[in-house]
Design a protein around this motif. Structure first.
Motif, short mmCIF file in Angstrom:
data_model
loop_
_atom_site.label_atom_id
_atom_site.label_comp_id
_atom_site.label_asym_id
_atom_site.label_seq_id
_atom_site.Cartn_x
_atom_site.Cartn_y
_atom_site.Cartn_z
N LEU A 1 0.86 -1.19 0.00
CA LEU A 1 0.00 0.00 0.00
C LEU A 1 0.90 1.24 0.00
N PRO A 2 0.38 2.38 -0.45
CA PRO A 2 1.22 3.58 -0.38
C PRO A 2 1.52 3.95 1.06
N ALA A 3 2.64 4.64 1.25
CA ALA A 3 2.99 5.10 2.60
C ALA A 3 2.04 6.24 2.99
N VAL A 4 1.90 6.43 4.29
CA VAL A 4 0.96 7.45 4.79
C VAL A 4 1.62 8.83 4.76
N ARG A 5 0.81 9.82 4.42
CA ARG A 5 1.30 11.21 4.39
C ARG A 5 1.83 11.63 5.76
N PHE A 6 2.95 12.30 5.76
CA PHE A 6 3.52 12.77 7.02
C PHE A 6 3.80 14.26 6.87
N SER B 1 7.33 4.84 -5.91
CA SER B 1 5.90 4.98 -6.14
C SER B 1 5.08 4.60 -4.92
N VAL B 2 5.60 3.73 -4.04
CA VAL B 2 4.81 3.49 -2.82
C VAL B 2 5.09 4.53 -1.75
N VAL B 3 6.34 4.97 -1.66
CA VAL B 3 6.69 5.86 -0.53
C VAL B 3 6.22 7.29 -0.77
N ILE B 4 6.31 7.76 -2.02
CA ILE B 4 5.95 9.18 -2.19
C ILE B 4 4.54 9.40 -2.72
N ALA B 5 3.73 8.34 -2.72
CA ALA B 5 2.33 8.56 -3.10
C ALA B 5 1.63 9.38 -2.01
N TYR B 6 2.09 9.27 -0.76
CA TYR B 6 1.57 10.07 0.36
C TYR B 6 0.05 9.91 0.53
N MET B 7 -0.36 8.75 1.03
CA MET B 7 -1.80 8.52 1.24
C MET B 7 -2.29 9.44 2.37
N PRO B 8 -3.30 10.28 2.09
CA PRO B 8 -3.78 11.19 3.13
C PRO B 8 -4.35 10.42 4.34
N GLN B 9 -4.34 11.11 5.49
CA GLN B 9 -4.79 10.48 6.74
C GLN B 9 -6.21 9.90 6.62
#
Ligand SMILES: Cc1cc2nc3c(=O)[nH]c(=O)nc-3n(C[C@H](O)[C@H](O)[C@H](O)COP(=O)(O)OP(=O)(O)OC[C@H]3O[C@@H](n4cnc5c(N)ncnc54)[C@H](O)[C@@H]3O)c2cc1C
Length: 580
Positions: free
Chosen positions: A253-258, A391-399
């Motif tokens: 899954l994409p990484a979470v936005r920080f 592509s997984v780390v910088i997709a930045y999935m919003p909270q």
């Protein structure tokens, strides 16, 4: 009489907006601008209008990360009607510029910014015209006359000195419309407002899949909060068998936005343009991927996060990617999502970045512009190793999307399956599609789904997909390619089925997606000559030379580079009746 350069901006989405802003900010009037936009609205483009969003879709950047336009977002929010704010559940007084936004609202902001820029243009005496509801159908280049002709069907042919192609997104359609229940992309998302009492297959698990999941889940159930404020999902009575099954090659899954510390544009720990140019010169005309990885990734981390640097200091790019991917792949993706959600919450609360992830985004952005100088060997390494991690780390999935994913998974309606590299999807004539893949126990699987949505995201389009036929036929533009350093590597790539050609000198080239551009986004012809009239900033068509689709920061950066070629500083600054 002042001779004005006649400039056309083809497409009035975010790229067209940033391009227009550059002209308005130029303090010059020695040009006239015509903007051609196929819709009746400027600014919003595809992702921030009904073509790319419903009410439930959000941006993955927050106000503070948006490159400067005319009014800061936080100020603009105070000017909009209460009805609009209520619709998007926003309290103007408590608006937080560190939060992501509904995409449709953001589209309204972009449209408002385009309006303000037009007012400024008028005030500054800039000649411009907007042609709404006008589809550009072809472009013809006349090198000898130094002209470009823009065609609007058979009705109009209009001469310009320069054109900037900003036509943006394009989602190829293969089976949609012919096969019921088969969707080649989730856009426009209104088409997914469906009650589906069965499992739905999704290809992809990144932000495009998030868009599809946000829509499908709302039409087949409801989200609510429990006594502890935790989100949960309840499937609707009419869809007890509804479920979404995402399929991805690596099961991530994409990484979470920080919290992001720097915008890519303001990060001053990166290699400068002149350092990169000097390196390319000293390295036989090639940019070395290892050099960029070392200087634009590892070295900045050394200063900002010494502990993490100790972990990675002896790793080359392949070893680093393997370590990070193994870590992710060894964990259940939803367990990892939960852990990253907690980590990101702390990062946002404390306004502290997760530095290595931030630097990976910065590295991808930094590699974007000089990527056309990589050797074919390094481009193959980039595609094979770094791109999947990026592509997984910088997709930045919003909270809020992360919370929804966890709620859906807990309710048993969202799963992710790893399908490896050899999976395929076949449309079925009766409707839907069958997914063929080898599962994690090496068993062949074929699973039929009544509904299928392809969510791989905007593909890098090929040269053949370029929408303006005359530019292709007359070889004004050419397919993008990268030279191999080693003949042996070229032959290996051929054996691996890569698209490799050999020129008359015997050199080998790897064909990469899209068209050839130079460092100034100018078209380059078959002889390697740059075209001073045609600029291309439509990212789907330059994906080979410009592999990172970084969104608004790309619009900002590319428009900055293009304006320097279009309005060189030393050119007669014909200021005319500038009225600042
Ligand atoms: C679903 C989605 C969500 C995204 N979310 C974010 C985000 O949250 N943050 C971020 O930074 N980036 C995001 N992006 C990246 C985004 O692509 C860019 O921010 C931006 O949309 C690119 O703008 P553009 O103008 O190049 O293309 P587009 O948005 O596609 O705009 C192109 C414009 O050209 C017009 N046009 C096309 N063809 C013609 C023609 N022949 N004649 C005349 N006009 C024409 C179109 O009508 C449109 O208005 C997202 C992308 C997608 C696909």
């Amino acid at each position: 009489m002042e001779t004005k350069k006649r400039i056309a901006i083809l497409g009035g989405g975010p790229s067209g907006l940033f391009m227009f802003k550059r002209f308005v900010d130029s303090c010059r009037t020695d040009f006239s601008i015509t903007i051609f936009e196929k819709k009746n609205r400027l600014g919003a483009g595809m992702p921030y209008s009904a073509e790319g969003a419903n009410d439930e879709h959000i941006t993955n950047v927050s106000g503070n990360e948006i490159p400067e336009l005319v009014t800061p977002l936080a100020e603009w929010i105070k000017t909009i009607s209460k009805d609009t704010l209520d619709k998007f559940h926003i309290d103007a007084e408590r608006f937080n510029e560190y939060k992501v936004l509904p995409r449709l609202l953001f589209g309204q902001y972009l449209t408002a910014q385009f309006d303000l820029l037009q007012k400024q243009a008028k005030k500054n005496g800039i000649e411009y015209d907007v042609r709404y509801n006008t589809v550009v159908t072809d472009i013809k280049d006349y090198a000898e006359q130094g002209l470009v002709v823009v065609e609007i069907g058979d009705e109009e042919k209009i001469e310009f000195d320069h054109v900037v192609i900003c036509v943006g997104h394009n989602w190829p359609v293969k089976n949609e419309g012919k096969v019921p229940g088969y969707f080649d992309s989730p856009y426009p998302p209104a088409k997914l407002a469906l009650k589906l009492n069965h499992p739905v297959a999704i290809t992809g698990s990144s932000l495009t899949a998030v868009d599809a999941v946000r829509t499908l889940s709302r039409y087949n159930g409801t989200f609510d909060k429990d006594q502890n404020g935790k989100l949960f999902y309840k499937v609707a009575d009419y869809s007890p068998n509804f479920k979404m099954v995402m399929h991805s090659r690596n099961g991530l899954l994409p990484a979470v936005r920080f919290h992001l510390m720097d915008s890519h544009l303001s990060n001053d720990s990166m290699l400068t343009e002149s350092e990169i140019a000097a390196h390319i010169k000293a390295n036989d005309g090639f940019l070395s991927l290892d050099y960029v990885f070392e200087n634009d990734f590892k070295q900045p981390i050394r200063n900002e996060d010494p502990e993490f640097y100790e972990r990675i200091k002896d790793l080359n790019m392949e070893a680093f990617v393997a370590e990070m991917m193994n870590l992710r792949e060894s964990l259940d993706p939803f367990v990892l999502l939960k852990a990253e959600y907690a980590e990101a919450e702390q990062s946002i609360k404390r306004r502290e970045s997760i530095y290595w992830k931030e630097m990976l985004g910065a590295l991808s952005f930094a590699l974007n512009y000089p990527a056309k100088h990589l050797s074919a060997e390094d481009m193959l390494r980039l595609q094979k190793t770094l791109v999947p991690l990026i592509s997984v780390v910088i997709a930045y999935m919003p909270q809020s999307s992360s919370e929804e994913f966890l709620a859906l998974h807990n309710a048993g309606v969202l799963d992710l399956i790893t399908v490896g590299n050899d999976s395929r999807v076949e449309a079925e004539s009766q409707g839907g599609a069958t997914y063929y893949y080898t599962d994690e126990d090496r068993q062949q699987q074929s699973v039929y789904f009544e509904t299928y949505v392809n969510c791989i995201g905007q593909p890098h389009l090929t040269f053949e997909d370029f929408p303006f036929e005359s530019l292709k036929h007359k070889h004004t533009i050419t397919p993008a390619r990268l030279k191999f350093i080693s003949r042996v590597e070229a032959l290996k790539a051929i054996a691996d089925g890569k698209d490799v050609t050999q020129d008359q000198l015997g050199d080998y080239y790897l064909k990469v997606p899209g068209v050839t551009i130079n460092d100034n986004f100018q078209a380059v012809d078959a002889y390697g000559a740059l075209n001073e009239r045609i600029f291309i900033m439509a990212v789907p068509y330059i994906g080979g030379y410009n592999p990172d689709y970084s969104g608004l920061d790309f619009c900002q950066k590319a428009s900055e580079i293009i304006i320097k070629s279009l309005l060189p500083k030393n050119e007669g600054a014909a200021v005319g009746n500038l009225n600042l």
